[in-house]
Design a protein around this motif. Structure first.
Motif, PDB file in Angstrom:
ATOM      1  N   THR A 142      52.086  41.622  32.385  1.00 42.55           N
ATOM      2  CA  THR A 142      52.781  40.868  32.119  1.00 42.55           C
ATOM      3  C   THR A 142      52.219  39.780  31.649  1.00 42.55           C
ATOM      4  O   THR A 142      50.813  40.723  31.618  1.00 42.55           O
ATOM      5  CB  THR A 142      53.499  39.618  34.107  1.00 42.55           C
ATOM      6  OG1 THR A 142      52.248  40.501  34.702  1.00 42.55           O
ATOM      7  CG2 THR A 142      54.159  40.595  34.047  1.00 42.55           C
ATOM      8  N   ALA A 143      52.260  38.398  31.164  1.00 44.38           N
ATOM      9  CA  ALA A 143      51.303  38.075  30.209  1.00 44.38           C
ATOM     10  C   ALA A 143      50.973  36.856  30.878  1.00 44.38           C
ATOM     11  O   ALA A 143      49.804  35.664  30.908  1.00 44.38           O
ATOM     12  CB  ALA A 143      52.011  36.714  29.256  1.00 44.38           C
ATOM     13  N   ARG A 144      50.729  36.780  32.896  1.00 43.58           N
ATOM     14  CA  ARG A 144      50.212  35.926  33.560  1.00 43.58           C
ATOM     15  C   ARG A 144      48.521  36.166  33.677  1.00 43.58           C
ATOM     16  O   ARG A 144      47.792  37.390  32.911  1.00 43.58           O
ATOM     17  CB  ARG A 144      50.391  36.263  35.231  1.00 43.58           C
ATOM     18  CG  ARG A 144      50.356  34.800  36.169  1.00 43.58           C
ATOM     19  CD  ARG A 144      51.411  35.477  37.261  1.00 43.58           C
ATOM     20  NE  ARG A 144      50.964  37.011  37.575  1.00 43.58           N
ATOM     21  CZ  ARG A 144      51.145  36.787  38.669  1.00 43.58           C
ATOM     22  NH1 ARG A 144      51.666  36.120  40.059  1.00 43.58           N
ATOM     23  NH2 ARG A 144      50.630  38.218  39.790  1.00 43.58           N
ATOM     24  N   LYS A 145      47.972  35.342  33.521  1.00 38.88           N
ATOM     25  CA  LYS A 145      46.455  35.543  33.756  1.00 38.88           C
ATOM     26  C   LYS A 145      46.070  35.114  35.054  1.00 38.88           C
ATOM     27  O   LYS A 145      46.979  35.491  36.619  1.00 38.88           O
ATOM     28  CB  LYS A 145      46.343  33.804  33.537  1.00 38.88           C
ATOM     29  CG  LYS A 145      46.313  33.022  32.090  1.00 38.88           C
ATOM     30  CD  LYS A 145      45.447  33.437  31.124  1.00 38.88           C
ATOM     31  CE  LYS A 145      46.101  33.387  29.288  1.00 38.88           C
ATOM     32  NZ  LYS A 145      45.446  34.242  28.638  1.00 38.88           N
ATOM     33  N   PRO A 146      45.097  36.509  34.384  1.00 36.87           N
ATOM     34  CA  PRO A 146      44.555  37.431  36.379  1.00 36.87           C
ATOM     35  C   PRO A 146      44.122  36.401  37.022  1.00 36.87           C
ATOM     36  O   PRO A 146      44.489  36.960  37.911  1.00 36.87           O
ATOM     37  CB  PRO A 146      43.077  37.809  35.755  1.00 36.87           C
ATOM     38  CG  PRO A 146      43.426  38.658  34.376  1.00 36.87           C
ATOM     39  CD  PRO A 146      44.104  37.067  33.880  1.00 36.87           C
ATOM     40  N   TRP A 147      43.827  35.423  37.235  1.00 41.42           N
ATOM     41  CA  TRP A 147      43.553  34.295  37.773  1.00 41.42           C
ATOM     42  C   TRP A 147      44.322  33.551  39.062  1.00 41.42           C
ATOM     43  O   TRP A 147      44.364  33.367  39.906  1.00 41.42           O
ATOM     44  CB  TRP A 147      42.770  33.009  38.048  1.00 41.42           C
ATOM     45  CG  TRP A 147      42.702  32.712  36.988  1.00 41.42           C
ATOM     46  CD1 TRP A 147      42.636  32.818  35.344  1.00 41.42           C
ATOM     47  CD2 TRP A 147      44.010  31.350  36.686  1.00 41.42           C
ATOM     48  NE1 TRP A 147      43.110  31.515  34.180  1.00 41.42           N
ATOM     49  CE2 TRP A 147      44.069  31.026  35.420  1.00 41.42           C
ATOM     50  CE3 TRP A 147      43.883  30.702  37.942  1.00 41.42           C
ATOM     51  CZ2 TRP A 147      44.414  29.629  35.040  1.00 41.42           C
ATOM     52  CZ3 TRP A 147      45.046  29.391  37.541  1.00 41.42           C
ATOM     53  CH2 TRP A 147      44.758  28.576  35.798  1.00 41.42           C
ATOM     54  N   ILE A 148      45.720  33.690  37.932  1.00 39.91           N
ATOM     55  CA  ILE A 148      47.141  33.477  38.752  1.00 39.91           C
ATOM     56  C   ILE A 148      47.640  33.675  39.968  1.00 39.91           C
ATOM     57  O   ILE A 148      47.949  33.051  41.221  1.00 39.91           O
ATOM     58  CB  ILE A 148      48.281  33.005  37.810  1.00 39.91           C
ATOM     59  CG1 ILE A 148      47.870  31.718  37.040  1.00 39.91           C
ATOM     60  CG2 ILE A 148      48.796  32.130  38.335  1.00 39.91           C
ATOM     61  CD1 ILE A 148      48.958  31.648  35.763  1.00 39.91           C
ATOM     62  N   ALA A 149      47.186  34.743  39.805  1.00 42.07           N
ATOM     63  CA  ALA A 149      47.960  35.859  41.299  1.00 42.07           C
ATOM     64  C   ALA A 149      47.786  34.998  42.622  1.00 42.07           C
ATOM     65  O   ALA A 149      46.258  35.019  42.505  1.00 42.07           O
ATOM     66  CB  ALA A 149      47.363  37.127  41.083  1.00 42.07           C
ATOM     67  N   VAL A 150      48.130  35.524  43.438  1.00 42.25           N
ATOM     68  CA  VAL A 150      47.334  34.484  45.246  1.00 42.25           C
ATOM     69  C   VAL A 150      46.501  35.689  45.966  1.00 42.25           C
ATOM     70  O   VAL A 150      45.659  35.402  46.886  1.00 42.25           O
ATOM     71  CB  VAL A 150      48.775  34.255  45.617  1.00 42.25           C
ATOM     72  CG1 VAL A 150      48.195  34.197  47.377  1.00 42.25           C
ATOM     73  CG2 VAL A 150      49.927  33.137  45.022  1.00 42.25           C
ATOM     74  N   GLY A 151      46.816  37.159  44.830  1.00 39.38           N
ATOM     75  CA  GLY A 151      46.141  38.878  45.790  1.00 39.38           C
ATOM     76  C   GLY A 151      44.641  38.144  45.855  1.00 39.38           C
ATOM     77  O   GLY A 151      44.293  37.250  44.570  1.00 39.38           O
ATOM     78  N   MET A 152      43.825  38.988  46.837  1.00 37.91           N
ATOM     79  CA  MET A 152      42.915  38.398  46.712  1.00 37.91           C
ATOM     80  C   MET A 152      41.803  39.982  45.332  1.00 37.91           C
ATOM     81  O   MET A 152      40.710  39.531  44.891  1.00 37.91           O
ATOM     82  CB  MET A 152      41.841  38.735  47.975  1.00 37.91           C
ATOM     83  CG  MET A 152      42.027  37.764  49.179  1.00 37.91           C
ATOM     84  SD  MET A 152      41.527  36.165  48.390  1.00 37.91           S
ATOM     85  CE  MET A 152      42.869  35.493  46.999  1.00 37.91           C
ATOM     86  N   ARG A 153      42.922  40.885  45.156  1.00 40.20           N
ATOM     87  CA  ARG A 153      42.261  42.101  44.074  1.00 40.20           C
ATOM     88  C   ARG A 153      42.534  41.256  42.770  1.00 40.20           C
ATOM     89  O   ARG A 153      42.495  40.142  42.265  1.00 40.20           O
ATOM     90  CB  ARG A 153      43.119  43.247  44.701  1.00 40.20           C
ATOM     91  CG  ARG A 153      44.688  43.366  43.606  1.00 40.20           C
ATOM     92  CD  ARG A 153      45.296  44.811  44.000  1.00 40.20           C
ATOM     93  NE  ARG A 153      47.311  44.126  43.434  1.00 40.20           N
ATOM     94  CZ  ARG A 153      47.094  43.846  42.246  1.00 40.20           C
ATOM     95  NH1 ARG A 153      46.145  44.325  41.183  1.00 40.20           N
ATOM     96  NH2 ARG A 153      48.279  43.801  41.728  1.00 40.20           N
ATOM     97  N   ASN A 154      41.063  42.355  42.141  1.00 36.30           N
ATOM     98  CA  ASN A 154      40.519  41.905  41.417  1.00 36.30           C
ATOM     99  C   ASN A 154      41.810  42.369  39.727  1.00 36.30           C
ATOM    100  O   ASN A 154      42.054  43.156  40.528  1.00 36.30           O
ATOM    101  CB  ASN A 154      39.312  42.623  40.799  1.00 36.30           C
ATOM    102  CG  ASN A 154      38.179  41.548  41.290  1.00 36.30           C
ATOM    103  OD1 ASN A 154      38.151  41.245  41.946  1.00 36.30           O
ATOM    104  ND2 ASN A 154      36.943  43.175  41.433  1.00 36.30           N
ATOM    105  N   VAL A 155      42.354  41.482  39.078  1.00 36.77           N
ATOM    106  CA  VAL A 155      42.774  42.116  38.423  1.00 36.77           C
ATOM    107  C   VAL A 155      42.223  42.566  36.750  1.00 36.77           C
ATOM    108  O   VAL A 155      42.529  42.314  35.834  1.00 36.77           O
ATOM    109  CB  VAL A 155      43.897  41.007  38.020  1.00 36.77           C
ATOM    110  CG1 VAL A 155      45.054  41.257  37.196  1.00 36.77           C
ATOM    111  CG2 VAL A 155      44.364  40.121  38.804  1.00 36.77           C
TER     112      VAL A 155
END
Length: 624
Positions: A142-155
């Motif tokens: 997906t085009a979502r930026k890595p920092w937008i995810a709520v999860g803690m793991r590195n994207v």
């Protein structure tokens, strides 16, 4: 120094023998306390020492660690609240408000109009997917930026060359079908949005994850739980149908009894690596206006706290399906090695809540004490009951992010802050991640824990003792969930033969599990001692594998590929990857979850190896 002394589980007679010994050796005991804890204990009657012993016992269970030297990152983290107050909170509030306006605008549209927009957006996704050149373009994400995810793991997988597909428009509630009791929603609909629509209708999703920002797509492809999961299972267990765009651009609807039933069972926990989720039909249940919540304090050792928790949700006579014996909602918070508060909730009507003598507590107001601190007062007050508006109860942990808010803003729980600035809370997790650099992120991975341990209910006591021994981290969150015995073996599955054991909480069709939520800085870190965060997570993962537990992959994982597939079952997942063309189009779930940077070569080699593996070598997903 590595020796561990465990006293809490001694018989009472032995405890009093120790007390007598201490009483006779008061001077030596006083010197011991002064050298280890910095306080002296005067000689007095032996029963005085029982609370002192309880305090010492918890400390003696863990090995002593040397002090850690502070570096510049420590000071940056210590004063990070300045950035949070003056940058993160104002921007978060603005984004929350703009999102709310967008949701209201969407809700003003007819369901027909929303469906038309949905169809157009799906066509764009299909077109974009078909334009991809497998020989030149990277794997799809997906085009979502890595920092937008709520999860803690590195994207970090997005740092390799990849082919982006924009799903940002998929944030509408498409239909609320009161006859079928189904909500049809797009993947970016979050929990706050859907509860705001359904609760006024006296309807709700069967499982509503506590934090407002958690999205349907994340809870399906990853993991989602709530206090009602001991009845309905995980969030994905409440999904009736998935609408998925496959690698070849086909749009399919997967249910448990149609031609795509294998895909239906494979999607949960797959992290979006089988196809692109564009809509889901989710089960609705009837609810009432209030939650009647009972707070019950418990004191004892960790095994006793665990048993009190088990008793709060599972009748000892085994009648787990009796709604009169089983509460609608359950959670327990462990505040120390000897103290916990068990909470059980039952839906209640407005008329019942407003009867004379009943207390209504609107916990959603910005100036109210944080929920976990409010619940902790039961340890002093004793057992009590109150009525909480249902939607406010669903999102009780949002404002303080469980208890993580205390680390982010150490004074935000104070009365003056709650009244003056509490309306700005909580900071968006995505913005907290966006304002931390590589050094800060690595610091949190080492000095801070955000993990969930999914363990069989009968092993909760063992899990609590393990966390105390290795991390000394409190509070801990306990939330039960059913793990259903399905027609096929999925990535997560109950213990083979569990139904023959007739353990408390289990039924013939589901094994009761518990999420042990481990969120905070470990005790050694708070004391300024050395702590190996990555090592502790590796030990936790090994313990989970040995005890048929699971680690949700939103968190930072240290699992090797071999251990990943020891924890999870690959059979059905890999079969669907090959059958529906995901191999070579979408990254595999392990490489998507793997900690660290993913190179394009590494991913391609892994995908090639999967393609070359004969189908016969994969576990038969029907072997269960």
């Amino acid at each position: 120094m590595g020796e561990k002394i465990k006293l809490l589980d001694l018989p009472l007679s032995c405890t009093y023998s120790l007390l007598a010994l201490i009483n006779s050796q008061a001077e030596s005991f006083t010197l011991f306390c002064m050298s280890k804890f910095g306080f002296a204990v005067s000689s007095c009657r032996s029963h005085f020492y029982l609370p002192v012993l309880c305090f010492i016992m918890s400390d003696l269970e863990a090995p002593l660690r040397p002090k850690r030297k502070k570096i510049w990152v420590d000071y940056f983290v210590q004063f990070r609240w300045i950035i949070v107050i003056f940058v993160v909170l104002p921007i978060s509030f603005t984004l929350y408000f703009l999102t709310y306006l967008g949701d209201v605008r969407s809700e003003c549209k007819s369901f027909k109009k929303r469906q038309e927009e949905h169809d157009e957006n799906v066509k764009k996704v299909v077109k974009r997917l078909k334009e991809r050149n497998p020989q030149k373009d990277g794997l799809v994400c997906t085009a979502r930026k890595p920092w937008i995810a709520v999860g803690m793991r590195n994207v970090d997988y997005k740092r390799a060359r990849h082919y982006e597909i924009d799903l940002s428009s998929f944030r509408n509630i498409l239909d609320i079908d009161k006859e079928r009791m189904i909500a049809r929603v797009e993947p970016l609909v979050n929990m706050g949005q859907i509860s705001r629509v359904t609760v006024p209708m006296n309807l709700s999703l069967a499982v509503v994850a506590e934090l407002d920002d958690l999205t349907v797509g994340g809870l399906i492809n990853g993991y989602g739980i709530e206090g009602s999961s001991h009845i309905y299972g995980l969030f994905s267990d409440t999904v009736v149908a998935y609408e998925i765009v496959l690698a070849d651009g086909r749009l399919v609807r997967a249910t448990k009894d149609n031609e795509y039933s294998d895909l239906y069972y494979a999607i949960p926990w797959s992290q979006g690596t089988l196809g692109l989720l564009v809509a889901a039909e989710i089960k609705l249940i009837p609810i009432k206006e209030y939650m009647k919540l009972t707070y019950k304090p418990v004191v004892g050792n960790l095994k006793e706290l665990a048993q009190a928790y088990v008793d709060s949700l599972a009748p000892r006579d085994g009648d787990q399906d009796d709604s009169d014996k089983v509460p609608d909602f359950v959670e327990t918070m462990i505040y120390s090695p000897t103290e916990a508060v068990c909470m059980t909730g039952k839906y209640a009507s407005k008329e019942e809540a407003k009867k004379k003598g009943n207390k209504i507590n609107s916990v959603g107001w910005w100036f109210k004490p944080w929920f976990y601190q409010h619940a902790e007062t039961a340890l002093k007050r004793g057992e009590f009951v109150e009525y909480i508006p249902t939607r406010e109860y669903y999102h009780r942990h949002t404002r303080c992010l469980y208890w993580e808010g205390k680390l982010i803003l150490p004074f935000a729980d104070q009365c003056w802050f709650r009244y003056l600035l509490g309306w700005l809370m909580p900071p968006k997790v995505s913005l907290l991640k966006a304002t931390q650099g590589e050094a800060i992120r690595n610091y949190y991975h080492e000095m801070h824990v955000i993990q969930d341990m999914l363990v069989p209910l009968y092993k909760v006591g063992d899990a609590l003792e393990w966390v105390h021994r290795e991390m000394e981290l409190y509070p801990l969150w306990l939330c039960p969930h059913r793990l259903f015995k399905l027609p096929v073996k999925t990535m997560v599955y109950p213990e083979p033969g569990f139904e023959l054991q007739h353990r408390q909480g289990d039924t013939h069709y589901a094994q009761m599990y518990t999420d042990v939520g481990v969120y905070y800085s470990p005790g050694p870190v708070l004391r300024g001692e050395e702590f190996d965060g990555a090592g502790a997570v590796r030990k936790m993962e090994d313990w989970l594998i040995e005890n048929h537990g699971f680690q949700p992959q939103y968190a930072v994982s240290e699992l090797s590929e071999k251990n990943f597939w020891r924890m999870f079952d690959a059979g059905l997942y890999e079969q669907c990857r090959k059958k529906y063309g995901a191999v070579g189009t979408f990254m595999s779930v392990y490489y998507k979850s793997k900690k660290g940077r993913k190179t394009e070569k590494e991913v391609q080699e892994a995908e090639k190896e999967i393609l070359e593996t004969p189908d016969a070598e994969a576990d038969n997903p029907g072997d269960y």
